[in-house]
Design a protein around this motif. Structure first.
Motif, PDB file in Angstrom:
ATOM      1  N   GLY A  60       0.966  -1.148  -0.074  1.00  0.00           N
ATOM      2  CA  GLY A  60      -0.162   0.030   0.210  1.00  0.00           C
ATOM      3  C   GLY A  60       0.851   1.437  -0.266  1.00  0.00           C
ATOM      4  N   LYS A  61       0.430   2.490   0.176  1.00  0.00           N
ATOM      5  CA  LYS A  61       1.054   4.101   0.362  1.00  0.00           C
ATOM      6  C   LYS A  61       0.610   4.464   1.606  1.00  0.00           C
ATOM      7  N   TRP A  62       2.161   4.992   1.575  1.00  0.00           N
ATOM      8  CA  TRP A  62       1.901   5.725   3.129  1.00  0.00           C
ATOM      9  C   TRP A  62       3.021   6.812   2.963  1.00  0.00           C
ATOM     10  N   GLN A  63       2.479   7.525   3.841  1.00  0.00           N
ATOM     11  CA  GLN A  63       2.912   9.273   3.613  1.00  0.00           C
ATOM     12  C   GLN A  63       3.668   9.056   5.466  1.00  0.00           C
ATOM     13  N   SER A  64       5.134   9.662   4.890  1.00  0.00           N
ATOM     14  CA  SER A  64       6.139  10.150   6.246  1.00  0.00           C
ATOM     15  C   SER A  64       5.949  11.333   6.794  1.00  0.00           C
ATOM     16  N   THR A  65       5.815  10.744   8.576  1.00  0.00           N
ATOM     17  CA  THR A  65       5.214  11.599   8.986  1.00  0.00           C
ATOM     18  C   THR A  65       5.550  13.078   9.820  1.00  0.00           C
ATOM     19  N   ASP A  66       6.828  13.324   8.970  1.00  0.00           N
ATOM     20  CA  ASP A  66       8.024  14.268   8.984  1.00  0.00           C
ATOM     21  C   ASP A  66       7.855  15.267   7.853  1.00  0.00           C
ATOM     22  N   ASP A  67       7.717  14.201   6.747  1.00  0.00           N
ATOM     23  CA  ASP A  67       7.655  15.845   5.092  1.00  0.00           C
ATOM     24  C   ASP A  67       6.873  14.653   4.725  1.00  0.00           C
ATOM     25  N   LYS A  68       5.525  15.542   4.995  1.00  0.00           N
ATOM     26  CA  LYS A  68       3.942  15.145   4.419  1.00  0.00           C
ATOM     27  C   LYS A  68       4.040  15.269   2.594  1.00  0.00           C
ATOM     28  N   THR A  69       5.499  15.872   1.766  1.00  0.00           N
ATOM     29  CA  THR A  69       5.337  15.295   1.139  1.00  0.00           C
ATOM     30  C   THR A  69       5.557  14.591  -0.212  1.00  0.00           C
ATOM     31  N   ASN A  70       6.602  13.835   1.022  1.00  0.00           N
ATOM     32  CA  ASN A  70       6.970  12.350   1.360  1.00  0.00           C
ATOM     33  C   ASN A  70       6.324  11.457   1.153  1.00  0.00           C
ATOM     34  N   ILE A  72       5.609   7.547   0.133  1.00  0.00           N
ATOM     35  CA  ILE A  72       6.651   5.501  -0.298  1.00  0.00           C
ATOM     36  C   ILE A  72       5.058   4.003  -0.503  1.00  0.00           C
ATOM     37  N   ILE A  73       5.290   3.830  -0.920  1.00  0.00           N
ATOM     38  CA  ILE A  73       4.549   2.674  -2.106  1.00  0.00           C
ATOM     39  C   ILE A  73       5.356   1.397  -2.649  1.00  0.00           C
ATOM     40  N   PHE A  74       4.099  -0.095  -1.911  1.00  0.00           N
ATOM     41  CA  PHE A  74       4.687  -1.412  -1.990  1.00  0.00           C
ATOM     42  C   PHE A  74       3.902  -2.212  -2.754  1.00  0.00           C
ATOM     43  N   GLU A  75       3.807  -2.168  -3.663  1.00  0.00           N
ATOM     44  CA  GLU A  75       3.340  -3.055  -4.496  1.00  0.00           C
ATOM     45  C   GLU A  75       3.837  -3.928  -5.424  1.00  0.00           C
ATOM     46  N   ASN A  76       3.677  -5.430  -4.613  1.00  0.00           N
ATOM     47  CA  ASN A  76       4.290  -7.166  -4.054  1.00  0.00           C
ATOM     48  C   ASN A  76       5.253  -6.801  -3.796  1.00  0.00           C
ATOM     49  N   ASN A  77       6.512  -6.765  -4.559  1.00  0.00           N
ATOM     50  CA  ASN A  77       7.922  -7.012  -3.918  1.00  0.00           C
ATOM     51  C   ASN A  77       8.347  -5.411  -4.953  1.00  0.00           C
ATOM     52  N   GLN A  78       7.634  -4.470  -4.946  1.00  0.00           N
ATOM     53  CA  GLN A  78       8.421  -3.135  -5.975  1.00  0.00           C
ATOM     54  C   GLN A  78       8.202  -2.166  -4.639  1.00  0.00           C
ATOM     55  N   ARG A  79       9.204  -1.535  -4.024  1.00  0.00           N
ATOM     56  CA  ARG A  79       8.931  -0.179  -3.170  1.00  0.00           C
ATOM     57  C   ARG A  79       9.717   1.291  -4.559  1.00  0.00           C
ATOM     58  N   ASN A 149       9.630   7.403  10.124  1.00  0.00           N
ATOM     59  CA  ASN A 149       8.232   6.841  10.825  1.00  0.00           C
ATOM     60  C   ASN A 149       7.104   7.894   9.135  1.00  0.00           C
ATOM     61  N   TYR A 150       6.267   6.298   9.359  1.00  0.00           N
ATOM     62  CA  TYR A 150       4.842   6.738   8.181  1.00  0.00           C
ATOM     63  C   TYR A 150       3.310   6.089   8.161  1.00  0.00           C
ATOM     64  N   THR A 151       2.205   6.838   7.825  1.00  0.00           N
ATOM     65  CA  THR A 151       1.353   6.593   8.341  1.00  0.00           C
ATOM     66  C   THR A 151       0.615   5.956   7.139  1.00  0.00           C
ATOM     67  N   ARG A 152      -0.636   5.350   6.793  1.00  0.00           N
ATOM     68  CA  ARG A 152      -0.434   4.366   5.496  1.00  0.00           C
ATOM     69  C   ARG A 152      -1.719   5.642   5.151  1.00  0.00           C
ATOM     70  N   VAL A 153      -1.899   5.769   3.891  1.00  0.00           N
ATOM     71  CA  VAL A 153      -2.658   6.820   2.588  1.00  0.00           C
ATOM     72  C   VAL A 153      -3.588   5.341   2.507  1.00  0.00           C
ATOM     73  N   LYS A 154      -4.706   6.044   2.109  1.00  0.00           N
ATOM     74  CA  LYS A 154      -5.702   5.216   0.810  1.00  0.00           C
ATOM     75  C   LYS A 154      -5.166   6.101  -0.266  1.00  0.00           C
TER      76      LYS A 154
END
Length: 154
Positions: A60-70, A72-79, A149-154
């Motif tokens: 899924g998609k994760w947003q940095s808690t320190d930099d809201k513009t950053n 990371i997305i994990f799809e299968n084995n791709q980052r 640190n990241y939080t999950r986003v939709k």
């Protein structure tokens, strides 16, 4: 490996629920439940976060808690990573293992922990998963020891 893990888990459930050869099972795409059918009756087993592997929880998609513009997305084995300061989406294959598998961190003599190390071979990076659940992700960058640190986003 993902399909093999699902197969082993399903096989264990089937074996424990039925000794008959006509038992069948199905696994939903989201891997939230497994349905075991025996004859005309069916039993559904819900898979909770505690039963899911870190691989499933990372997806899924994760947003940095320190930099809201950053993000990371994990799809299968791709980052995949993107930020406003980056021109392009950075895509790299990752692996989860019991230790760092990238070249720089191979000999760090870190304790082995099941699926707690996220390695990026191409960029020679390794992260330790401090926390991972349905809403939060905390990674320790092994090269510097800082925490991301990241939080999950939709």
């Amino acid at each position: 490996m993902l399909n093999f893990s699902i197969f082993l888990y399903s096989l264990t459930l089937i074996t424990s629920c039925s000794n008959r050869a006509d038992a069948t099972f199905s696994v939903t795409d989201s891997v939230t439940s497994i349905t075991i059918e025996k004859g005309s009756s069916a039993k559904s087993v819900e898979i909770t976060d505690s039963l899911k592997s870190n691989f499933y929880l990372l997806q899924g998609k994760w947003q940095s808690t320190d930099d809201k513009t950053n993000f990371i997305i994990f799809e299968n084995n791709q980052r995949k990573e993107i930020a406003t300061v980056m021109n392009d989406l950075v895509v790299e294959t990752f692996s989860l293992s019991d230790k760092c598998t990238n070249q720089s961190d191979t000999y760090n003599h870190l304790p082995s922990e099941k699926d707690k190390y996220l390695s990026l071979i191409k960029s020679d990076l390794c992260y330790y998963i401090i926390e991972l659940n349905a809403t939060n992700l905390s990674l320790s960058f092994m090269g510097r020891g800082n925490t991301l640190n990241y939080t999950r986003v939709k």
